[in-house]
Enzyme design. Sequence first.
Site, PDB file in Angstrom:
ATOM      1  N   HIS A  47     -48.397  15.792 -15.779  1.00 38.45           N
ATOM      2  CA  HIS A  47     -47.189  15.196 -16.248  1.00 38.45           C
ATOM      3  C   HIS A  47     -47.307  15.298 -18.078  1.00 38.45           C
ATOM      4  CE1 HIS A  47     -45.396  13.281 -12.920  1.00 38.45           C
ATOM      5  NE2 HIS A  47     -46.788  13.149 -12.449  1.00 38.45           N
TER       6      HIS A  47
ATOM      7  N   CYS B  21     -45.246  18.401 -11.907  1.00 40.56           N
ATOM      8  CA  CYS B  21     -45.851  17.847 -10.649  1.00 40.56           C
ATOM      9  C   CYS B  21     -45.185  18.386  -9.320  1.00 40.56           C
ATOM     10  CB  CYS B  21     -45.713  16.321 -10.961  1.00 40.56           C
ATOM     11  SG  CYS B  21     -47.305  15.572  -9.886  1.00 40.56           S
TER      12      CYS B  21
ATOM     13  N   GLU C  28     -45.214  15.076 -19.973  1.00 44.35           N
ATOM     14  CA  GLU C  28     -44.267  14.131 -20.520  1.00 44.35           C
ATOM     15  C   GLU C  28     -44.847  12.776 -21.324  1.00 44.35           C
ATOM     16  OE1 GLU C  28     -44.416  15.010 -17.637  1.00 44.35           O
ATOM     17  OE2 GLU C  28     -43.571  13.370 -16.491  1.00 44.35           O
TER      18      GLU C  28
HETATM   19  N1  GLN Z   1     -45.359  14.018  -4.355  1.00 44.55           N
HETATM   20  C1  GLN Z   1     -46.557  14.863  -4.951  1.00 44.55           C
HETATM   21  C2  GLN Z   1     -47.748  14.368  -4.700  1.00 44.55           C
HETATM   22  O1  GLN Z   1     -48.060  13.243  -4.650  1.00 44.55           O
HETATM   23  C3  GLN Z   1     -45.945  15.104  -6.379  1.00 44.55           C
HETATM   24  C4  GLN Z   1     -46.218  13.610  -7.189  1.00 44.55           C
HETATM   25  C5  GLN Z   1     -45.451  13.706  -8.456  1.00 44.55           C
HETATM   26  O2  GLN Z   1     -44.454  14.410  -8.698  1.00 44.55           O
HETATM   27  N2  GLN Z   1     -45.699  12.722  -9.318  1.00 44.55           N
HETATM   28  O3  GLN Z   1     -48.596  15.302  -4.935  1.00 44.55           O
END
Ligand code: GLN
Length: 537
Positions: free
Chosen positions: A510, A384, A512
């Site tokens: 994600h 992410c 995970e």
């Molecule tokens: N801050 C970033 C976004 O909003 C990544 C979010 C995250 O790592 N879950 O796109």
Amino acid sequence: MHLTKYIFVTGGVTSSLGKGIIAASLAKLLQARGYSVTIQKLDPYLNIDPGTLNPYEHGECYVTNDGAETDLDLGHYERFLDVPTSQANNVTTGRIYQSVIDKERRGDYLGKTVQIIPHITDEIKYRIKLLEQSNAFDIIITEIGGTIGDIESLPYVEAVRQLMWEMGRENALVIHLTLLPYLSTTGELKTKPTQHSVKMLMESGISPDILVCRTEHHITEDIRNKLALFCNVEKRAIIESIDAETIYDVPLLMLEEGLDQVVLEKFKLSTDKKPDLTKWNEFLKKFKNPTKVVEIGLIGKYVELRDSYKSIVESTIHAGAVNDTKVNIHWIHSEDLEVEKVSEQLKDLQGIIVAPGFGSRGIEGKIKAVQFARDNNIPFFGICLGMQMAVIEYARNVLHLENANSTEMDENTPFPVIDLMNEQKTITDKGGTMRLGEWKCELDKDSKTYNAYKSELIKERHRHRYEFNNQYLEAFEKAGLKAVGRNPETKLVEVVEVENHPWFVGVQYHPEYKSTVLNPHPLFVSFIQAALNYRKY
Ligand code: GLN
């Protein structure tokens, strides 16, 4: 007719006794005997969901397939049971009050005074029973967050009392998780705090059916007798829960203590089929007898509270076990990474994970770590925000787009290689408005990611607002950063890989959240393999 049985899990004496792990372990044992089980968590705080909470408050925010932002205990439930959860599995006081107040505004209460009893408690009861509607579960375990005696848990305890009365003890039971503190001066385990917390529970009209006692030392017959007598619990229902080497041992410890047996007997359900834990035991054997070791750096800005990265750590455990490998995590604070020292700070690592996150704190350190991994052919896994940092690093150092950035960190960057999606631009509310839950992704067959999944179409869970900016896609691809995974409908970039690097993968989603004991996530498995192959010496 399908009659669902209910188990309520309450906690006494202190918080953090591990109700979630006990609930998940019991569910595992019942599942291993052939029953279908789900677990629900009721959180007594006023936030609608933990999505707006800083990870320092409650650790990681776990995301389900249907896009619910939930408590991290749901991660344990999924990892233990290998069955997806949903919004219905996590309810907060905020959500309960919101629906009661919405109903009041609509006029649904027909002029009546709206009160905690019956309106809030009815809403709680409705939410508890919602999971039953699918007819998919024989047993539903409901974990009540907080500790007995907390003001904010009172409506939940009252709802449980009513449900126990309505359903009868053959269909619903209460497990109270408690602590037996050890006094080193006298060498004794003390039962008084447990007696007090059971008394408090009884004052609310609930007498527990089973006591699960967290303890550092084995409990003696004397203690079992004393607890049974003073807490009004059958002696066979006093269950010892001794500190375990790993959370994955807890189902086996509960099996030895007969927790599942007592539950089934109380429900008058069949105990003929013994739990089949073959696969679980295979995992534990591999996890506990690794033949190899690998050093992985986890770079994030919340590393002081390790629960912030719970699912990532558990995913490395699952992936390590299938590779017969012990994964040593080196916790690295992104703010501690310094330009001149980065090669010294990261030199012993065989793999680098740059973690998810929000806001600008520590991002320059993350970018340095990406560069170090890319320059030195160290396996790199960006998740992410970690993927976004990989894109920014490539833009700055390979495409030479000076001050390239994400508009999250620098609204006026000349090169917004990571930017807000159009539909996000008009959103002002922070809660529940990100791109959430499961989305499709099509993989390029000629990629490391495809080789890991062995599937062209995957579905993964998301939680972010910002995206790879497709205006720069061509330039990136020409320069060797390939978009190997994209959403088939929107063409949003989901996965990037660096060409001519042993393993450099950034994912916007994600992975995970989907790794379980029985199904370790393919990307984590592949990353650990790549890290094992990385030899500097
Ligand atoms: N801050 C970033 C976004 O909003 C990544 C979010 C995250 O790592 N879950 O796109």
